[in-house]
Write a protein that holds these residues in place. Structure first.
Motif, short mmCIF file in Angstrom:
data_model
loop_
_atom_site.label_atom_id
_atom_site.label_comp_id
_atom_site.label_asym_id
_atom_site.label_seq_id
_atom_site.Cartn_x
_atom_site.Cartn_y
_atom_site.Cartn_z
N LEU A 1 -26.39 18.37 11.34
CA LEU A 1 -27.32 18.66 12.50
C LEU A 1 -27.25 20.13 12.75
O LEU A 1 -28.40 20.68 13.14
N ARG A 2 -26.13 20.87 12.65
CA ARG A 2 -25.96 22.35 12.65
C ARG A 2 -26.91 22.91 11.73
O ARG A 2 -27.26 23.98 12.23
N GLN A 3 -27.32 22.40 10.93
CA GLN A 3 -27.99 23.06 9.64
C GLN A 3 -29.61 22.81 9.63
O GLN A 3 -30.34 23.18 8.92
N ALA A 4 -29.95 21.73 10.66
CA ALA A 4 -31.09 21.19 10.64
C ALA A 4 -32.27 22.30 11.01
O ALA A 4 -32.02 22.96 12.06
N HIS B 1 -37.20 20.85 14.41
CA HIS B 1 -36.96 19.82 15.71
C HIS B 1 -36.79 18.47 15.25
O HIS B 1 -35.96 17.69 15.60
N GLN C 1 -36.11 17.46 12.24
CA GLN C 1 -34.69 17.15 11.78
C GLN C 1 -33.68 16.98 12.71
O GLN C 1 -32.51 16.16 12.29
N GLN C 2 -33.58 17.92 13.51
CA GLN C 2 -32.60 17.72 14.61
C GLN C 2 -32.43 16.36 15.20
O GLN C 2 -31.48 15.79 15.58
N GLU D 1 -31.03 13.94 12.64
CA GLU D 1 -29.66 14.05 12.43
C GLU D 1 -28.71 13.87 13.60
O GLU D 1 -27.62 13.40 13.63
N PHE D 2 -29.40 14.17 14.82
CA PHE D 2 -28.73 13.68 16.12
C PHE D 2 -28.44 12.22 16.27
O PHE D 2 -27.39 11.70 16.52
#
Length: 114
Positions: A31-34, A37, A39-40, A43-44
């Motif tokens: 998530l930190r590396q996404a 948006h 991808q975020q 990952e979230f």
């Protein structure tokens, strides 16, 4: 959690909770590396799914845990508002460090340790 329980019944599961916690850390880093948006968002979702798996392993009711966290947050924040009103100061005028001190004061006053 239903899908996770079904998968577990056929042996598609972690061997121990520490492995699931490792997956949480992995998903948090993703998530930190996404980069985007979308991808975020993806990952979230994966992070939440991994956390739901931790809850299943620890026999924690997800909704109750989240509701409790919300209630603690609200009580602490309301206490901070009360303190600033009693002291004649505005929260808007305080630095983050000062707000953190008020937060810790609220936790202590309300008997919260987390």
């Amino acid at each position: 959690q239903i899908a996770q329980q079904r998968a577990s019944r056929v042996g598609f599961d972690w061997n121990q909770v520490d492995e699931v916690l490792g997956k949480v850390i992995e998903e948090l880093e993703e998530l930190r590396q996404a980069a985007s948006h979308q991808q975020q968002v993806s990952e979230f979702g994966d992070l939440l799914f991994a956390l739901a798996n931790v809850a299943r392993w620890m026999d924690i009711d997800l909704e109750s845990a989240l509701q409790g966290a919300n209630e603690r947050f609200y009580a602490r924040f309301a206490y901070m508002e009360k303190l600033t009103q009693e002291r004649g100061i505005s929260m808007n005028d305080l630095l983050l460090e000062e707000l953190d001190k008020l937060w810790e004061e609220a936790k202590a006053a309300l008997g919260d340790s987390d």
